[in-house]
Design a protein around this motif. Structure first.
Motif, PDB file in Angstrom:
ATOM      1  N   GLY A 206     -92.715 -45.779  46.284  1.00  0.00           N
ATOM      2  CA  GLY A 206     -92.722 -45.662  47.738  1.00  0.00           C
ATOM      3  C   GLY A 206     -91.557 -44.896  48.321  1.00  0.00           C
ATOM      4  O   GLY A 206     -91.521 -44.629  49.512  1.00  0.00           O
ATOM      5  N   ASP A 207     -90.585 -44.534  47.501  1.00  0.00           N
ATOM      6  CA  ASP A 207     -89.396 -43.842  48.001  1.00  0.00           C
ATOM      7  C   ASP A 207     -89.480 -42.331  47.842  1.00  0.00           C
ATOM      8  O   ASP A 207     -88.489 -41.637  48.037  1.00  0.00           O
ATOM      9  N   GLY A 208     -90.645 -41.806  47.458  1.00  0.00           N
ATOM     10  CA  GLY A 208     -90.802 -40.361  47.331  1.00  0.00           C
ATOM     11  C   GLY A 208     -90.447 -39.810  45.966  1.00  0.00           C
ATOM     12  O   GLY A 208     -90.246 -38.612  45.820  1.00  0.00           O
ATOM     13  N   TRP A 209     -90.386 -40.667  44.951  1.00  0.00           N
ATOM     14  CA  TRP A 209     -90.085 -40.218  43.596  1.00  0.00           C
ATOM     15  C   TRP A 209     -91.330 -40.357  42.741  1.00  0.00           C
ATOM     16  O   TRP A 209     -92.080 -41.323  42.869  1.00  0.00           O
ATOM     17  N   ALA A 210     -91.561 -39.388  41.857  1.00  0.00           N
ATOM     18  CA  ALA A 210     -92.725 -39.393  40.977  1.00  0.00           C
ATOM     19  C   ALA A 210     -92.261 -39.397  39.524  1.00  0.00           C
ATOM     20  O   ALA A 210     -91.355 -38.653  39.145  1.00  0.00           O
ATOM     21  N   GLN A 211     -92.910 -40.243  38.717  1.00  0.00           N
ATOM     22  CA  GLN A 211     -92.644 -40.218  37.284  1.00  0.00           C
ATOM     23  C   GLN A 211     -93.610 -39.198  36.695  1.00  0.00           C
ATOM     24  O   GLN A 211     -94.817 -39.260  36.944  1.00  0.00           O
ATOM     25  N   ILE A 212     -93.082 -38.260  35.944  1.00  0.00           N
ATOM     26  CA  ILE A 212     -93.910 -37.171  35.414  1.00  0.00           C
ATOM     27  C   ILE A 212     -93.788 -37.105  33.898  1.00  0.00           C
ATOM     28  O   ILE A 212     -92.850 -37.613  33.310  1.00  0.00           O
ATOM     29  N   ARG A 213     -94.823 -36.479  33.289  1.00  0.00           N
ATOM     30  CA  ARG A 213     -94.774 -36.157  31.859  1.00  0.00           C
ATOM     31  C   ARG A 213     -95.014 -34.658  31.762  1.00  0.00           C
ATOM     32  O   ARG A 213     -96.001 -34.134  32.282  1.00  0.00           O
ATOM     33  N   LEU A 214     -94.100 -33.969  31.079  1.00  0.00           N
ATOM     34  CA  LEU A 214     -94.221 -32.525  30.921  1.00  0.00           C
ATOM     35  C   LEU A 214     -95.358 -32.211  29.961  1.00  0.00           C
ATOM     36  O   LEU A 214     -95.490 -32.847  28.908  1.00  0.00           O
ATOM     37  N   ILE A 215     -96.190 -31.266  30.317  1.00  0.00           N
ATOM     38  CA  ILE A 215     -97.349 -30.904  29.490  1.00  0.00           C
ATOM     39  C   ILE A 215     -96.891 -30.249  28.191  1.00  0.00           C
ATOM     40  O   ILE A 215     -97.402 -30.556  27.115  1.00  0.00           O
ATOM     41  N   ASP A 216     -95.903 -29.382  28.241  1.00  0.00           N
ATOM     42  CA  ASP A 216     -95.461 -28.647  27.050  1.00  0.00           C
ATOM     43  C   ASP A 216     -94.797 -29.546  26.016  1.00  0.00           C
ATOM     44  O   ASP A 216     -95.145 -29.517  24.837  1.00  0.00           O
ATOM     45  N   SER A 217     -93.828 -30.362  26.438  1.00  0.00           N
ATOM     46  CA  SER A 217     -93.034 -31.118  25.478  1.00  0.00           C
ATOM     47  C   SER A 217     -93.383 -32.607  25.417  1.00  0.00           C
ATOM     48  O   SER A 217     -93.001 -33.285  24.473  1.00  0.00           O
ATOM     49  N   GLY A 218     -94.057 -33.151  26.444  1.00  0.00           N
ATOM     50  CA  GLY A 218     -94.389 -34.571  26.463  1.00  0.00           C
ATOM     51  C   GLY A 218     -93.251 -35.454  26.968  1.00  0.00           C
ATOM     52  O   GLY A 218     -93.375 -36.673  26.999  1.00  0.00           O
ATOM     53  N   LYS A 219     -92.120 -34.862  27.361  1.00  0.00           N
ATOM     54  CA  LYS A 219     -91.004 -35.641  27.895  1.00  0.00           C
ATOM     55  C   LYS A 219     -91.425 -36.293  29.213  1.00  0.00           C
ATOM     56  O   LYS A 219     -92.179 -35.715  29.987  1.00  0.00           O
ATOM     57  N   THR A 220     -90.884 -37.504  29.467  1.00  0.00           N
ATOM     58  CA  THR A 220     -91.145 -38.164  30.737  1.00  0.00           C
ATOM     59  C   THR A 220     -89.835 -38.339  31.483  1.00  0.00           C
ATOM     60  O   THR A 220     -88.767 -38.487  30.875  1.00  0.00           O
ATOM     61  N   GLY A 221     -89.930 -38.317  32.804  1.00  0.00           N
ATOM     62  CA  GLY A 221     -88.762 -38.499  33.658  1.00  0.00           C
ATOM     63  C   GLY A 221     -89.203 -38.598  35.106  1.00  0.00           C
ATOM     64  O   GLY A 221     -90.395 -38.641  35.410  1.00  0.00           O
ATOM     65  N   TRP A 222     -88.241 -38.622  35.990  1.00  0.00           N
ATOM     66  CA  TRP A 222     -88.504 -38.779  37.419  1.00  0.00           C
ATOM     67  C   TRP A 222     -87.982 -37.569  38.179  1.00  0.00           C
ATOM     68  O   TRP A 222     -86.958 -37.002  37.824  1.00  0.00           O
ATOM     69  N   MET A 223     -88.709 -37.186  39.226  1.00  0.00           N
ATOM     70  CA  MET A 223     -88.241 -36.139  40.133  1.00  0.00           C
ATOM     71  C   MET A 223     -88.822 -36.378  41.511  1.00  0.00           C
ATOM     72  O   MET A 223     -89.758 -37.166  41.665  1.00  0.00           O
ATOM     73  N   ALA A 224     -88.260 -35.738  42.512  1.00  0.00           N
ATOM     74  CA  ALA A 224     -88.731 -35.900  43.885  1.00  0.00           C
ATOM     75  C   ALA A 224     -90.156 -35.388  43.988  1.00  0.00           C
ATOM     76  O   ALA A 224     -90.466 -34.278  43.532  1.00  0.00           O
ATOM     77  N   GLU A 225     -91.033 -36.206  44.586  1.00  0.00           N
ATOM     78  CA  GLU A 225     -92.449 -35.842  44.677  1.00  0.00           C
ATOM     79  C   GLU A 225     -92.665 -34.594  45.515  1.00  0.00           C
ATOM     80  O   GLU A 225     -93.558 -33.799  45.244  1.00  0.00           O
ATOM     81  N   ARG A 226     -91.830 -34.370  46.515  1.00  0.00           N
ATOM     82  CA  ARG A 226     -91.997 -33.220  47.391  1.00  0.00           C
ATOM     83  C   ARG A 226     -91.756 -31.894  46.665  1.00  0.00           C
ATOM     84  O   ARG A 226     -92.109 -30.828  47.167  1.00  0.00           O
ATOM     85  N   LEU A 227     -91.151 -31.954  45.474  1.00  0.00           N
ATOM     86  CA  LEU A 227     -90.881 -30.728  44.715  1.00  0.00           C
ATOM     87  C   LEU A 227     -91.990 -30.422  43.716  1.00  0.00           C
ATOM     88  O   LEU A 227     -91.825 -29.559  42.861  1.00  0.00           O
ATOM     89  N   LEU A 228     -93.132 -31.127  43.832  1.00  0.00           N
ATOM     90  CA  LEU A 228     -94.294 -30.857  42.970  1.00  0.00           C
ATOM     91  C   LEU A 228     -95.433 -30.333  43.820  1.00  0.00           C
ATOM     92  O   LEU A 228     -95.656 -30.803  44.939  1.00  0.00           O
ATOM     93  N   SER A 229     -96.183 -29.368  43.283  1.00  0.00           N
ATOM     94  CA  SER A 229     -97.369 -28.859  43.986  1.00  0.00           C
ATOM     95  C   SER A 229     -98.524 -28.858  43.011  1.00  0.00           C
ATOM     96  O   SER A 229     -98.348 -28.752  41.793  1.00  0.00           O
ATOM     97  N   GLU A 230     -99.752 -29.029  43.549  1.00  0.00           N
ATOM     98  CA  GLU A 230    -100.925 -29.025  42.667  1.00  0.00           C
ATOM     99  C   GLU A 230    -101.142 -27.604  42.162  1.00  0.00           C
ATOM    100  O   GLU A 230    -100.917 -26.637  42.849  1.00  0.00           O
ATOM    101  N   GLY A 231    -101.667 -27.544  40.976  1.00  0.00           N
ATOM    102  CA  GLY A 231    -101.944 -26.208  40.456  1.00  0.00           C
ATOM    103  C   GLY A 231    -101.813 -26.231  39.037  1.00  0.00           C
ATOM    104  O   GLY A 231    -101.767 -25.860  38.059  1.00  0.00           O
TER     105      GLY A 231
END
Length: 164
Positions: A139-164
């Motif tokens: 709820g604070d605007g952070w998204a947990q992501i998994r990188l497609i290339d390497s499979g690493k997981t981490g967190w980044m600001a959701e506003r810095l992600l775009s669909e595509g």
């Protein structure tokens, strides 16, 4: 400039001195009015009165009867399970997975962090266009992501992600 300021201050001091009477200034006398002496007042009389006694309370006695009730126990049998004979037509099974919604990093160089805040350590710095899958959004605007290339997981600001 400093001579001008000093001269102006001296001129103002002299003007106030002269306007207040100069050397002939005599302050007005103050009149002090003494407070009137407090006279001794007589103490108020003490009135002692007895409270009226309450009327006696009549006790009511009611006859209490107890009724006995025994509920009947009803047992409902459980329905018997229905077993159907299922035969597979073919041994092949196909697993349909949800299609991944791929997002891209929208900023130039974005920090992927160990947790959902800037107080967590930086795991990696991602360039624009890095493909990632969103695992969770808090709820604070952070998204947990998994990188497609390497499979690493981490967190980044959701506003810095775009669909595509």
């Amino acid at each position: 400039m400093s001579k001008f300021i000093i001269t102006t201050c001296l001129l103002l001091f002299w003007a106030f001195y002269e306007m207040s009477g100069g050397a002939d200034f005599e302050p007005l006398e103050r009149k002090v009015v003494a407070k009137a002496p407090v006279t001794d007042l007589p103490e108020p009389p003490v009135v002692v009165a007895q409270a009226p006694r309450p009327a006696p309370i009549a006790a009511l006695v009611a006859e209490v009867t107890t009724a006995s009730y025994t509920p009947e126990l009803v047992i409902i049998p459980a329905p018997e399970p229905v077993v159907e004979d299922v035969t597979l037509a073919s041994a092949e099974t196909t697993v349909v997975e949800d299609p991944l919604i791929i997002h891209q990093v929208a900023g130039e160089w974005v920090n992927m962090r160990d947790g959902p805040s800037t107080s967590f350590s930086v795991l990696d710095t991602l360039p624009r266009g890095t493909k990632a899958e969103i695992l969770e959004v808090n709820g604070d605007g952070w998204a947990q992501i998994r990188l497609i290339d390497s499979g690493k997981t981490g967190w980044m600001a959701e506003r810095l992600l775009s669909e595509g």
